[in-house]
Design a protein around this motif. Structure first.
Motif, PDB file in Angstrom:
ATOM      1  N   LEU A   1      10.771  32.372 -25.471  1.00  0.00           N
ATOM      2  CA  LEU A   1       9.352  31.680 -25.760  1.00  0.00           C
ATOM      3  C   LEU A   1       8.525  32.811 -26.524  1.00  0.00           C
ATOM      4  CD1 LEU A   1       7.296  29.360 -25.068  1.00  0.00           C
ATOM      5  CD2 LEU A   1       6.913  30.867 -22.870  1.00  0.00           C
ATOM      6  N   GLN A   2       8.726  34.049 -26.132  1.00  0.00           N
ATOM      7  CA  GLN A   2       7.884  35.121 -26.939  1.00  0.00           C
ATOM      8  C   GLN A   2       8.202  35.056 -28.279  1.00  0.00           C
ATOM      9  OE1 GLN A   2       9.109  39.340 -26.058  1.00  0.00           O
ATOM     10  NE2 GLN A   2       6.920  39.594 -25.691  1.00  0.00           N
TER      11      GLN A   2
ATOM     12  N   ARG B   1       9.281  32.504 -30.000  1.00  0.00           N
ATOM     13  CA  ARG B   1       8.780  31.220 -30.743  1.00  0.00           C
ATOM     14  C   ARG B   1       7.148  31.360 -30.849  1.00  0.00           C
ATOM     15  NH1 ARG B   1      11.437  26.555 -30.575  1.00  0.00           N
ATOM     16  NH2 ARG B   1       9.851  25.808 -32.024  1.00  0.00           N
ATOM     17  N   LEU B   2       6.553  31.953 -30.013  1.00  0.00           N
ATOM     18  CA  LEU B   2       5.139  32.079 -29.954  1.00  0.00           C
ATOM     19  C   LEU B   2       4.703  33.082 -31.240  1.00  0.00           C
ATOM     20  CD1 LEU B   2       3.770  31.668 -26.455  1.00  0.00           C
ATOM     21  CD2 LEU B   2       3.414  30.416 -28.339  1.00  0.00           C
ATOM     22  N   ARG B   3       5.740  34.339 -31.282  1.00  0.00           N
ATOM     23  CA  ARG B   3       5.170  35.139 -32.308  1.00  0.00           C
ATOM     24  C   ARG B   3       5.500  34.611 -33.732  1.00  0.00           C
ATOM     25  NH1 ARG B   3       8.044  40.509 -29.927  1.00  0.00           N
ATOM     26  NH2 ARG B   3       6.431  41.348 -28.760  1.00  0.00           N
TER      27      ARG B   3
ATOM     28  N   ARG C   1       4.556  31.641 -34.425  1.00  0.00           N
ATOM     29  CA  ARG C   1       3.477  30.891 -34.675  1.00  0.00           C
ATOM     30  C   ARG C   1       2.029  31.768 -34.486  1.00  0.00           C
ATOM     31  NH1 ARG C   1       4.609  25.392 -31.328  1.00  0.00           N
ATOM     32  NH2 ARG C   1       2.574  24.779 -31.907  1.00  0.00           N
TER      33      ARG C   1
ATOM     34  N   ARG D   1       1.044  34.106 -32.326  1.00  0.00           N
ATOM     35  CA  ARG D   1       0.475  34.339 -30.841  1.00  0.00           C
ATOM     36  C   ARG D   1       1.596  35.228 -30.386  1.00  0.00           C
ATOM     37  NH1 ARG D   1      -3.003  31.120 -27.780  1.00  0.00           N
ATOM     38  NH2 ARG D   1      -3.360  32.905 -26.608  1.00  0.00           N
TER      39      ARG D   1
ATOM     40  N   LEU E   1       2.699  37.273 -26.813  1.00  0.00           N
ATOM     41  CA  LEU E   1       3.060  37.220 -25.367  1.00  0.00           C
ATOM     42  C   LEU E   1       3.284  38.160 -24.704  1.00  0.00           C
ATOM     43  CD1 LEU E   1       3.379  34.332 -23.409  1.00  0.00           C
ATOM     44  CD2 LEU E   1       5.729  34.589 -23.924  1.00  0.00           C
TER      45      LEU E   1
ATOM     46  N   ALA F   1      -1.996  35.192 -24.084  1.00  0.00           N
ATOM     47  CA  ALA F   1      -0.857  34.181 -23.561  1.00  0.00           C
ATOM     48  C   ALA F   1      -0.056  35.182 -22.742  1.00  0.00           C
ATOM     49  CB  ALA F   1      -0.230  33.423 -24.586  1.00  0.00           C
TER      50      ALA F   1
ATOM     51  N   LEU G   1       6.895  24.621 -25.294  1.00  0.00           N
ATOM     52  CA  LEU G   1       5.845  24.539 -26.535  1.00  0.00           C
ATOM     53  C   LEU G   1       5.204  23.226 -26.457  1.00  0.00           C
ATOM     54  CD1 LEU G   1       7.882  26.374 -29.114  1.00  0.00           C
ATOM     55  CD2 LEU G   1       6.062  27.068 -27.917  1.00  0.00           C
TER      56      LEU G   1
ATOM     57  N   LEU H   1      -2.102  25.224 -26.993  1.00  0.00           N
ATOM     58  CA  LEU H   1      -1.465  25.724 -28.043  1.00  0.00           C
ATOM     59  C   LEU H   1      -1.835  24.684 -29.077  1.00  0.00           C
ATOM     60  CD1 LEU H   1       0.276  28.150 -28.799  1.00  0.00           C
ATOM     61  CD2 LEU H   1       2.411  26.630 -28.373  1.00  0.00           C
TER      62      LEU H   1
ATOM     63  N   GLU I   1       2.030  22.465 -34.194  1.00  0.00           N
ATOM     64  CA  GLU I   1       2.418  23.331 -35.491  1.00  0.00           C
ATOM     65  C   GLU I   1       1.925  22.666 -36.871  1.00  0.00           C
ATOM     66  OE1 GLU I   1       6.568  25.490 -35.482  1.00  0.00           O
ATOM     67  OE2 GLU I   1       6.779  23.595 -34.578  1.00  0.00           O
TER      68      GLU I   1
END
Length: 199
Positions: A26-27, A29-31, A33, A35, A37, A80, A167, A176, A179
């Protein structure tokens, strides 16, 4: 609401269920995008924030309250974050929900037989050898969440699918931006800079 709003994803589940694996995925994927975490992993917290605590119910609750306090601070400041601790007791998790506010409980569900087979840290082996007592799911209770925002069954689906579901849930809850909205916003910024002659 989604523009840099803080939130906490609270993973709960047995040892070996896949909480840390999901946190790291998850970290990433958020990076991607835009963000960041912060992850409060149960083992790391035990080493630094909760050193000296044992595994009695009182100590476990204290550990969860410390994690929730930190997550609450981060969340209120637009960060987050993820808690990836077993968090076996419903009452403590409910306390965390009230303390944090923007709280997404995810039950990382996995049959204990599968967790035993994975036994990444060798803890189930120690339990079987009689060297470890009071182990959650074996000789200490694990109280399953009654109404989590999401249930992830890690023995049923690949990590990539699970993370996408998380997500999607974060988007659904407004934590969030979708996308496509982020892509459009990025393009709008590029267009503005080009119009001003910076590009």
């Amino acid at each position: 609401m989604a523009a840099n709003v803080g939130f906490t994803v609270w993973f709960t589940g047995l040892s070996g269920a896949g909480k840390s694996t999901l946190s790291e995925a998850l970290q990433q994927r958020l990076r991607e995008r835009g963000r960041n975490l912060e992850i409060l992993d149960g083992d790391v917290v035990r080493t630094h924030l909760s050193k000296g605590l044992g595994f009695s119910k009182e100590d476990r609750d204290t550990n969860i309250k410390r994690i929730a306090f930190v997550c609450g601070l981060l969340t209120r400041n637009g960060v987050a974050c993820v808690s990836a601790a077993i968090a076996p007791y419903r009452e403590a998790r409910e306390w965390a929900r009230q303390e944090i506010g923007n709280f997404v409980e995810i039950y990382v569900k996995c049959p204990i037989e599968v967790c035993r087979q994975r036994d990444v840290k060798g803890l189930y082996k120690l339990v079987d050898e009689g060297k470890l007592k009071g182990f959650t799911g074996v000789d200490d209770p694990y109280e399953e969440p009654e109404s989590p925002e999401l249930v992830i069954e890690t023995n049923q689906e690949p990590v990539e699918v699970s993370v996408q579901r998380i997500l999607d849930k974060l988007e659904e809850l407004g934590y969030l931006a979708p996308e496509e909205a982020q892509v459009n916003e990025s393009q709008a910024v590029t267009d503005r800079l080009a119009a001003l002659g910076y590009l």
